[in-house]
Design a protein around this motif. Structure first.
Motif, mmCIF file in Angstrom:
data_model
loop_
_atom_site.group_PDB
_atom_site.id
_atom_site.type_symbol
_atom_site.label_atom_id
_atom_site.label_comp_id
_atom_site.label_asym_id
_atom_site.label_seq_id
_atom_site.Cartn_x
_atom_site.Cartn_y
_atom_site.Cartn_z
ATOM 1 N N PHE A 142 0.800 -1.217 0.000
ATOM 2 C CA PHE A 142 0.000 0.000 0.000
ATOM 3 C C PHE A 142 0.841 1.279 0.000
ATOM 4 N N ALA A 143 2.139 1.132 -0.196
ATOM 5 C CA ALA A 143 3.050 2.280 -0.303
ATOM 6 C C ALA A 143 2.925 3.205 0.904
ATOM 7 N N LEU A 144 2.994 2.618 2.106
ATOM 8 C CA LEU A 144 2.826 3.374 3.341
ATOM 9 C C LEU A 144 4.125 3.495 4.142
ATOM 10 N N ALA A 145 5.253 3.157 3.544
ATOM 11 C CA ALA A 145 6.513 3.126 4.295
ATOM 12 C C ALA A 145 6.862 4.492 4.897
ATOM 13 N N ARG A 146 6.593 5.566 4.183
ATOM 14 C CA ARG A 146 6.939 6.914 4.676
ATOM 15 C C ARG A 146 6.176 7.271 5.945
ATOM 16 N N TRP A 147 5.019 6.635 6.147
ATOM 17 C CA TRP A 147 4.154 6.990 7.272
ATOM 18 C C TRP A 147 4.062 5.875 8.316
ATOM 19 N N ALA A 148 4.881 4.836 8.186
ATOM 20 C CA ALA A 148 4.741 3.650 9.037
ATOM 21 C C ALA A 148 4.855 3.972 10.520
ATOM 22 N N LYS A 149 5.691 4.946 10.880
ATOM 23 C CA LYS A 149 5.908 5.256 12.289
ATOM 24 C C LYS A 149 5.126 6.487 12.742
ATOM 25 N N SER A 201 -13.095 5.466 -2.652
ATOM 26 C CA SER A 201 -13.718 6.788 -2.784
ATOM 27 C C SER A 201 -12.753 7.937 -2.539
ATOM 28 N N ALA A 202 -11.753 7.747 -1.659
ATOM 29 C CA ALA A 202 -10.813 8.827 -1.347
ATOM 30 C C ALA A 202 -9.439 8.608 -1.953
ATOM 31 N N LEU A 203 -9.298 7.589 -2.790
ATOM 32 C CA LEU A 203 -7.980 7.219 -3.295
ATOM 33 C C LEU A 203 -7.617 7.950 -4.585
ATOM 34 N N ASP A 204 -6.319 8.202 -4.748
ATOM 35 C CA ASP A 204 -5.813 8.709 -6.014
ATOM 36 C C ASP A 204 -5.694 7.542 -6.989
ATOM 37 N N PRO A 205 -5.393 7.806 -8.264
ATOM 38 C CA PRO A 205 -5.324 6.702 -9.241
ATOM 39 C C PRO A 205 -4.374 5.581 -8.836
ATOM 40 N N ALA A 206 -3.239 5.930 -8.220
ATOM 41 C CA ALA A 206 -2.301 4.882 -7.802
ATOM 42 C C ALA A 206 -2.922 3.998 -6.724
ATOM 43 N N GLY A 207 -3.645 4.605 -5.791
ATOM 44 C CA GLY A 207 -4.303 3.830 -4.746
ATOM 45 C C GLY A 207 -5.405 2.948 -5.290
ATOM 46 N N VAL A 208 -6.137 3.456 -6.279
ATOM 47 C CA VAL A 208 -7.195 2.662 -6.913
ATOM 48 C C VAL A 208 -6.606 1.408 -7.543
ATOM 49 N N VAL A 209 -5.478 1.545 -8.218
ATOM 50 C CA VAL A 209 -4.835 0.390 -8.854
ATOM 51 C C VAL A 209 -4.371 -0.615 -7.801
ATOM 52 N N ARG A 235 -7.420 -2.492 -6.659
ATOM 53 C CA ARG A 235 -7.892 -3.354 -7.745
ATOM 54 C C ARG A 235 -7.014 -4.604 -7.853
ATOM 55 N N ASP A 236 -5.697 -4.414 -7.827
ATOM 56 C CA ASP A 236 -4.779 -5.552 -7.945
ATOM 57 C C ASP A 236 -4.905 -6.482 -6.737
ATOM 58 N N LEU A 237 -5.100 -5.906 -5.558
ATOM 59 C CA LEU A 237 -5.258 -6.727 -4.357
ATOM 60 C C LEU A 237 -6.514 -7.581 -4.456
#
Length: 244
Positions: free
Chosen positions: A122-129, A163-171, A174-176
């Motif tokens: 989910f590309a959350l590494a920058r916010w993990a902590k 509903s609140a996701l940008d295109p990258a989040g939507v993909v 979808r892939d998940l």
């Protein structure tokens, strides 16, 4: 047995009919999209499946059980995002993910591994902590979806997950969904966005006035036009019945 099933479900809020003989089933390894206008009954149906609402009549099944009284093992194999996201604003992103994994029965070691995979997916590494309460709306929604899927559930329901996701989040979502379905998970996702669900769903079920009024194949040409034509036909049929 299907992964998810609603049979003849009825429910009213006071004198407002919300579900009227609502029928829906989701097979193992299938992604079913539930679409409809506001007030069609989508969220109410998902709340019944999530065990958050006992219907006035009919039957709901999740993994073969009443969702309002899921046995522990079945609950651990279920994922649901309906209403308020299952995350704590005061915990960090990583702590939320570990807690979600543990609540679904994973050992500490497996929870740590699943958390690492979810943070990367989910590309959350920058916010993990960081505390989850500091996240943007889009990253909060990424975290919410991650929390209900990192245990690789056998049945999954998602109410407007992009509903609140940008295109990258939507993909990512979808892939998940397609990845989980390939493992045999039965998935029900509600949405207003026909174009988006057509890219992930195996079937599109149309809800209107508390009923399922038809289905659409994702590859249907002029999908939006067919959707509105189905709603108009449902309204016309209802008026004819009332006039008889």
């Amino acid at each position: 047995m299907n992964a998810l099933h609603l049979r003849g479900v009825r429910h009213s809020f006071g004198d407002q009919l919300a579900l009227d003989e609502f029928d829906l089933e989701v097979a193992w390894g299938e992604v079913v999209a539930l679409v409809g206008l506001n007030g069609a009954g989508k969220t109410t149906a998902l709340r019944v499946l999530a065990g958050r609402l006992r219907p006035d009549g009919g039957r709901a099944d999740v993994l073969g059980h009443d969702p309002a009284a899921l046995p522990t093992e079945a609950a651990r194999q279920f994922g649901q995002l309906v209403g308020e996201p299952p995350a704590y604003r005061e915990l960090t992103v990583a702590e939320n993910l570990v807690a979600a994994a543990r609540l679904h029965g994973l050992s500490r070691a497996d929870a740590d591994e699943a958390t690492g995979i979810a943070i990367e997916r989910f590309a959350l590494a920058r916010w993990a902590k960081r505390p989850a309460g500091t996240l943007s709306g889009g990253n909060w929604q990424r975290l919410a979806v991650a929390c209900v899927t990192l245990h690789r559930p056998h049945a999954l329901i998602l109410d407007e997950p992009t509903s609140a996701l940008d295109p990258a989040g939507v993909v990512i979502v979808r892939d998940l969904a397609r990845s989980l379905a390939a493992e045999g998970t039965g998935i029900l996702v509600s949405s207003h966005h026909l174009d988006e669900v057509s890219r992930v769903a195996d079937r599109i079920m149309v809800a209107h006035a508390g009923r399922i009024v038809g289905s659409l194949a994702p590859e249907t040409p002029d999908l939006e036009r067919r959707f509105f034509a189905m709603l108009l036909e449902a309204d016309s049929h209802q008026r004819r019945q009332e006039d008889e």
